[in-house]
Structures are given as structure tokens and as C-alpha cells.
Write an enzyme that holds these catalytic residues in place. Structure first.
Site, short mmCIF file in Angstrom:
data_model
loop_
_atom_site.label_atom_id
_atom_site.label_comp_id
_atom_site.label_asym_id
_atom_site.label_seq_id
_atom_site.Cartn_x
_atom_site.Cartn_y
_atom_site.Cartn_z
N ASN A 1 64.68 74.96 14.61
CA ASN A 1 66.06 75.42 14.76
C ASN A 1 66.95 74.20 14.94
O ASN A 1 66.93 73.56 15.99
CB ASN A 1 66.17 76.35 15.99
N TRP A 2 67.68 73.87 13.88
CA TRP A 2 68.52 72.67 13.93
C TRP A 2 69.78 72.86 14.77
O TRP A 2 70.49 71.89 15.04
CB TRP A 2 68.89 72.25 12.51
N LYS A 3 70.08 74.09 15.15
CA LYS A 3 71.28 74.38 15.95
C LYS A 3 72.51 73.75 15.27
O LYS A 3 72.61 73.78 14.05
CB LYS A 3 71.08 73.91 17.39
N HIS B 1 69.22 84.37 19.95
CA HIS B 1 68.92 83.13 20.67
C HIS B 1 69.71 83.09 21.98
O HIS B 1 70.84 83.56 22.06
CB HIS B 1 69.27 81.91 19.81
N GLU C 1 71.29 80.89 23.46
CA GLU C 1 72.59 80.22 23.41
C GLU C 1 73.66 81.14 22.86
O GLU C 1 74.84 81.00 23.20
CB GLU C 1 72.46 78.93 22.58
N GLU D 1 61.52 82.31 24.80
CA GLU D 1 62.15 81.05 25.17
C GLU D 1 62.66 81.11 26.61
O GLU D 1 63.73 81.69 26.86
CB GLU D 1 63.34 80.77 24.25
N GLY E 1 65.45 72.33 25.92
CA GLY E 1 66.09 71.02 25.94
C GLY E 1 65.96 70.24 27.23
O GLY E 1 66.55 69.17 27.37
N SER F 1 61.35 73.24 24.68
CA SER F 1 60.84 71.87 24.85
C SER F 1 59.44 71.68 24.28
O SER F 1 58.60 70.99 24.86
CB SER F 1 60.89 71.46 26.33
N GLY G 1 63.28 73.24 18.80
CA GLY G 1 64.66 72.78 18.74
C GLY G 1 64.78 71.32 18.35
O GLY G 1 64.58 70.95 17.19
N GLY G 2 65.09 70.48 19.32
CA GLY G 2 65.38 69.07 19.04
C GLY G 2 64.30 68.34 18.28
O GLY G 2 64.59 67.46 17.45
#
Length: 252
Positions: free
Chosen positions: A10-12, A93, A95, A164, A170, A209, A230-231
Site C-alpha cells: 500500500n503506497w498510500k 483502511h 486511515e 491492522e 508505521g 510495521s 505500507g512503508g
């Protein structure tokens, strides 16, 4: 029988045209692990370009609107995603649930619309740190799942659930192995209660994470059928070792 692992990035709100080079590197290196399904959910402005550049690789979206069309400024329909080349979308998600105040009912309507039109779905659920600390994590997540799941699954439906823990996204923190196992077991049980034998075919991903240093341990947990990353999905050097860990855990 173990389900085939899915590792989705997920590049967000990251990614410009220049970053498609990383997507290409990920797609190319993923071929070394044919036993794992790999996908990237990129920003909407990159979906068409990524799908065109990587025709044999799964490109997904990060959200979708439930309506086919209409006066929904800034939103994207299932048909638009199909037209752009996406074959997958994330819904619910944390967020979006928090920042855009999306309800379980909204998430369910999005999942239902996407699945009914042949778009695969990763449906996210998860608890806050406050909920975890007061001992209500499982109850909260199962309740969120109940409110967000589509009513019916067909045999062709491609639905995955991503657990999640919000407090782990993160932060570098993750639940213990036992905590992940407890949550994934509870999710699996509820899927069986809702969908019978079909509930065993729904992949349950862990997200929060995930990185190369903990992926092997996470994938070894029962009912962890992949990861939503994610990251660590922004660079091939970070993401491919996670794919490799998934392959190792499943013998592929």
C-alpha cells in the site's frame, strides 16, 4: 490446506511517475517467487500508467466508491478502476476510517460494489491502542468485521481481510505472536460462522510495521495468509525480502 500467500503493498500518498521504476523492479523480482501472489496498491493517478507498464502484474487501488456513477466529486467508481487497469482495491483502511470517518456500513457497501463487479478486495479491520490496553481488541475487531463484511460470498469472490492494529502502523511496534494468532483465529472463526466452508478460503493478511526482519516470524503464525505492507513496499530492496519470506513459509 494452507492458502496461497498474498503480499500486497500500500503506497498510500506516495508515488510519482519517477517511482514507477520501483514498481517495475518489484514486479520483475516477484517473478522469482511464483508461489506468492504480489500486488501494489498505488495512488489513483498512477494506476493506469502502472497497469500499462506492468500488464502481467496486479495493480490495485487504495479505495473505491460504492456508486456506479453520479455526483460524487473526487471519488472513483469500480468501473473507473477497471477502466484504468486495476484488479484489486483496499477498503476500510484505518486511515480512512479515522480521517474520513468511514463507517462499517460504508466499508461494506464499497466491498459489496467492488466484489459484485469482479474487483478483488482487501477489507481492513483493526483496533486502537486504547482498545488493546483495555482488553477489548478481539471483541472490537470482530464487531468491525461483522459490520463491514458483504452479506454473501460467491465461489468466484476474491476477498481478503487485513488485520491492522492501528497502533502498529508505521510505528515499528507489532503485537506479540500470541496476540496476532489470537486475532487471526477469531477472524477465521467469524468468517466460518458467516460463510461456512467458503470462510476458509478467505485469506487473512497481517498489516502493521511488516518488514524483512519480522516477516518470517509473522508468516509462520497459523491463519496468517499474507501481509498488507505500507512503508516497506515503496522500495524493491525492502519489499522483495518480505515476498521471499512468504515464499519460504509456504514452500514456494
Amino acid at each position: 490446506m494452507a492458502l496461497r500467500k498474498l503480499v500486497a503493498g500500500n503506497w498510500k500518498m506516495h508515488g510519482l511517475s519517477a517511482d514507477l521504476a520501483e514498481a517495475k523492479a518489484i514486479a520483475e523480482q516477484s517473478k522469482d517467487y511464483p508461489g506468492v501472489d504480489v500486488a501494489l496498491c498505488v495512488p489513483s493517478i498512477l494506476i493506469e500508467r502502472a497497469a500499462r507498464a506492468l500488464p502481467d502484474f496486479t495493480i490495485g487501488a487504495q479505495d473505491v466508491h460504492h456508486a456506479e456513477k453520479g455526483a460524487h466529486t473526487g471519488c472513483i467508481s469500480v468501473q473507473m478502476l477497471h477502466d484504468a487497469g486495476a484488479s484489486l482495491t483496499i477498503v476500510g483502511h484505518s486511515e480512512r476510517r479515522e480521517a474520513q470517518r468511514e463507517s462499517d456500513e460504508e466499508v461494506k457497501s464499497k466491498a459489496t460494489a467492488a466484489l459484485s463487479c469482479g474487483l478483488a478486495v482487501i477489507l481492513c479491520v483493526g483496533e486502537s491502542l486504547e482498545v488493546r490496553e483495555r482488553g477489548a481488541a478481539v471483541e472490537t475487531v470482530v464487531g468491525q468485521l461483522d459490520g463491514s463484511l458483504p452479506h454473501v460470498l460467491s465461489s468466484e469472490t476474491e476477498l481478503a481481510i487485513a488485520y491492522e492494529p492501528i497502533w502498529a502502523i508505521g510505528t515499528g511496534k507489532i503485537p506479540t505472536v500470541d496476540e496476532i494468532a489470537e486475532m487471526h483465529s477469531a477472524i477465521r472463526q467469524r468468517l466460518r460462522e458467516r460463510f461456512g466452508a467458503d470462510g476458509d478460503q478467505v485469506r487473512i493478511l497481517y498489516g502493521g510495521s511488516v518488514k524483512a526482519s519480522n516477516a518470517v516470524e509473522i508468516f509462520a503464525i497459523a491463519d496468517v495468509d499474507g501481509a498488507l505492507v505500507g512503508g516497506a513496499s515503496l522500495k524493491a530492496t525492502d519489499f522483495i525480502p518480505i515476498v521471499a519470506a512468504a515464499a519460504s513459509s509456504s514452500g514456494g
